[in-house]
Write an enzyme that holds these catalytic residues in place. Structure first.
Site, PDB file in Angstrom:
ATOM      1  CB  SER A 189       9.441 -25.385  40.227  1.00 53.92           C
ATOM      2  OG  SER A 189       8.542 -23.861  40.795  1.00 53.92           O
ATOM      3  CG  ASP A 396       0.993 -23.170  40.578  1.00 57.29           C
ATOM      4  OD1 ASP A 396       1.285 -22.952  41.797  1.00 57.29           O
ATOM      5  OD2 ASP A 396       1.215 -23.804  40.265  1.00 57.29           O
ATOM      6  CG  HIS A 437       4.226 -25.028  42.339  1.00 58.17           C
ATOM      7  ND1 HIS A 437       3.755 -24.435  41.137  1.00 58.17           N
ATOM      8  CD2 HIS A 437       5.221 -25.293  43.455  1.00 58.17           C
ATOM      9  CE1 HIS A 437       4.876 -23.919  41.624  1.00 58.17           C
ATOM     10  NE2 HIS A 437       6.361 -24.806  41.964  1.00 58.17           N
TER      11      HIS A 437
END
Ligand SMILES: *[C@@H]1O[C@H](CO)[C@@H](O)[C@H](O)[C@H]1NC(C)=O
Ligand SMILES: *[C@@H]1O[C@H](CO)[C@@H](O)[C@H](O)[C@H]1NC(C)=O
Ligand SMILES: *[C@@H]1O[C@H](CO)[C@@H](O)[C@H](O)[C@H]1NC(C)=O
Ligand SMILES: *[C@@H]1O[C@H](CO)[C@@H](O)[C@H](O)[C@H]1NC(C)=O
Ligand SMILES: *[C@@H]1O[C@H](CO)[C@@H](O)[C@H](O)[C@H]1NC(C)=O
Ligand SMILES: *[C@@H]1O[C@H](CO)[C@@H](O)[C@H](O)[C@H]1NC(C)=O
Ligand SMILES: *[C@@H]1O[C@H](CO)[C@@H](O)[C@H](O)[C@H]1NC(C)=O
Length: 536
Positions: A189, A396, A437
């Site tokens: 991320s 995601d 995610h």
């Protein structure tokens, strides 16, 4: 020599240790090892015994967490001034059984705080491990700390990472009185963005990156996050989709898009081959429940279509079919809102319903923290021998999967201009079917031991399969140190994501643009029943 033999030599090298440390694990010794020109000062130093525990201070994370079962190591926290009125901290673990390597990990969202969790996991490999707090303390989905704090945003953007990498390497060299053999980076991320940014600015910082779902782009990513949150509002509008209809959409996507990988098993692993017919979701005479009105269907289109604004300006890719858009039902995510409210407009009362393309334009001009990792010419990193192993979940809902394809393809464009016909020799991208995610899925294998991929009962790596075929960290190390590129990585799903319950299924992840296809026979939970194939 068979694979078994190679694996043995490889693991032996990983655990080889360097002679005993030459500095004491004390604040006094560590302080003396810090270059005085940096202004850096030790916050604290603690020695952790084998199987001991470690708790960071409330100053370097958003609440003390205790980590147990550690390898014996020297834990260090250092404060570094970064401007006249800002500073950042970093944490460093230096194992007693050091194997010559260092690995850096990153952060999440706008978060500030040292990522001790991933440092603990990576220290179990025998590597020194480091993380910076990025210059502030906050939860990941909170950008309010950046209000009128440009220096703090710059620390978050790239400055804290680079300063920490430099000083951590100095400390490791002094502590062990030895050179570092290899320097790695692994995170997801914002952590993905930080790693890419660091090698764009300083190609020699790392020899290998294992980065997931990178939030690499600013300001179009937060603009898209905000826009995705606005599509389904207000709740009274005819185009609003209530939460209970999202499973209906998901079921129709699975019905239409599951078979393309060669097997109907409830896992959509090839969404880009799906010519999805949205209109199958429409209500019609006699079908009035579990279906959508034309206005609601337009909202579904918006989630999955690319975000294109005035004058046909491409802003950001849409979600990928198979992504659960219900994440976007409630209110717009602060990762979009706070960026514009606090960092761009500097106004806590900014009304997000006024959001237009002009806000994106303004954000681009202001460029808070110069955070974007959009320097696609990775030639300097590649020339240094650097490798990038990137992965992204196909479901995601926070960072659209297609943004990683966009990055990959723009790097490809840039390097094609320089005479390279393929990125495979230094950069491979693996898409993980059904993964959300950074971690987690409904029922597909997703675990590869990457940054922030916690599974119940796992301290590090892939229990039962601690090798470069299953563990993304070991795959990166093997690629860098032995030149063996990963042709596939086998992802693992433990039952209920609990290692004690055993493996449920495993499947190969393929380097883009290859695609995993079921070979047509055999146990579909066994990776050998799948192969990586080209679609064109
Ligand atoms: C490790 O420490 C835990 C307590 O944190 C203890 O329960 C366990 O028995 C210890 N294991 C070994 C092998 O010493
Ligand atoms: C935490 O920060 C405060 C204020 O900067 C400082 O006084 C205190 O010593 C710090 N505590 C630790 C454990 O570093
Ligand atoms: C640091 O100084 C800058 C420039 O004067 C200012 O904008 C910012 O608010 C200051 N930050 C702090 C934490 O004082
Ligand atoms: C580190 O490497 C340099 C260059 O190869 C060498 O001169 C130096 O002695 C090494 N330092 C240590 C502590 O091994
Ligand atoms: C869109 O294009 C028109 C015509 O070229 C131009 O006048 C206008 O400024 C553009 N709008 C934006 C927001 O760029
Ligand atoms: C911003 O970052 C890019 C690399 O991502 C770099 O090329 C550029 O020099 C940086 N700009 C500033 C003002 O630091
Ligand atoms: C299929 O493979 C999985 C995972 O290896 C195993 O648990 C399961 O028993 C196998 N099923 C059959 C029918 O062999």
């Amino acid at each position: 020599m068979g694979i078994q033999g190679l694996t043995f030599i490889f693991l032996a090298a990983l655990t080889a240790t360097i002679p005993a440390a030459t500095l004491d694990c004390t604040a006094c010794a560590i302080n003396r090892a810090l270059p005085s020109s940096s202004g850096a000062k030790v916050n604290y130093v603690k020695h952790v015994p084998l199987n001991g525990s470690f708790t960071g201070s409330a100053n370097d994370t958003f609440g003390p967490s205790t980590y147990t079962g550690l390898t014996s190591l020297c834990a260090v926290s250092v404060n570094v001034p970064s401007s006249a009125n800002s500073s950042f901290n970093f944490g460093l673990f230096m194992p007693d059984g050091w194997n010559g390597r260092i690995i850096t990990t990153g952060n999440g969202g706008f978060g500030g705080g040292i990522n001790w969790a991933d440092m603990v996991a990576f220290s179990h490999y025998g590597m020194a491990s480091m993380s910076t707090d990025t210059g502030h303390i906050s939860f990941a989905v909170d950008g309010s700390w950046g209000l009128n704090q440009p220096e703090k945003i710059t620390d978050w953007g790239y400055r804290a990472m680079h300063g920490s990498v430099l000083l951590a390497k100095e400390l490791v060299k002094s502590y062990y009185n030895a050179n570092i053999t290899y320097s790695y980076y692994a995170s997801c991320s914002t952590g993905g963005r930080q790693g890419l940014k660091e090698i764009q600015l300083h190609p020699d910082s790392f020899d290998g990156l294992a980065v997931g779902a990178p939030a690499w782009e600013y300001p179009n990513l937060p603009a898209s996050t905000l826009k995705q949150g606005l599509y389904n509002l207000p709740v009274e509008a005819p185009h609003h989709i209530p939460p209970e209809l999202f499973p209906v959409i998901a079921a129709e996507v699975t019905r239409q898009c599951d078979p393309q990988d060669g097997l109907r098993d409830g896992i959509v692993s090839d969404p880009f081959s799906c010519n999805f017919r949205y209109e199958q979701l429409l209500c019609q005479p006699g079908v009035t429940s579990n279906c959508l009105t034309p206005e609601q269907l337009d909202t579904v289109y918006q989630f999955y279509d690319d975000f294109v604004d005035v004058n046909q300006t491409f802003v950001f890719p849409g979600l990928t079919l198979g992504t659960d858009a219900s994440l976007l039902v409630a209110s717009p995510n602060e990762l979009g809102v706070d960026f514009f409210k606090y960092w761009v407009h500097g106004d806590p009362n900014w009304d997000l319903s006024t959001f237009t393309y002009a806000d994106i334009d303004l954000a681009r001009r202001l460029n808070p923290g110069n955070a974007s990792s959009d320097d696609y010419d990775l030639t300097p990193y590649r020339s240094n021998g650097g490798k990038i192993l990137m992965y992204h979940g196909l479901a995601d809902g926070i960072i659209p999967t297609k943004s990683s394809l966009y990055f990959y393809n723009h790097v490809y464009r840039a390097l094609l201009q320089k005479g390279l016909s393929s990125l495979d020799d230094f950069y491979r991208l693996f898409l993980i079917a059904d993964m959300n995610h950074c971690s987690g899925s409904h029922n597909a294998p997703w675990y590869i031991g990457g940054g922030s991929q916690a599974v119940t009962g796992v301290t590090h790596s892939v229990p039962g399969f601690q090798d470069a075929q299953h563990d993304v960290i070991l795959a990166m190390i093997r690629w860098v140190e032995q030149g063996v590129a990963p042709d596939e990585i086998i992802a693992t799903k433990y039952k209920d994501d609990n290692v004690a319950k055993g493996v449920e299924l495993q499947r190969p992840l393929c380097p883009y643009p290859l695609q995993a296809k079921y070979v047509g026979s055999g146990n579909n939970s066994d990776p050998s029943s799948w192969s990586c194939r080209s679609l064109y």
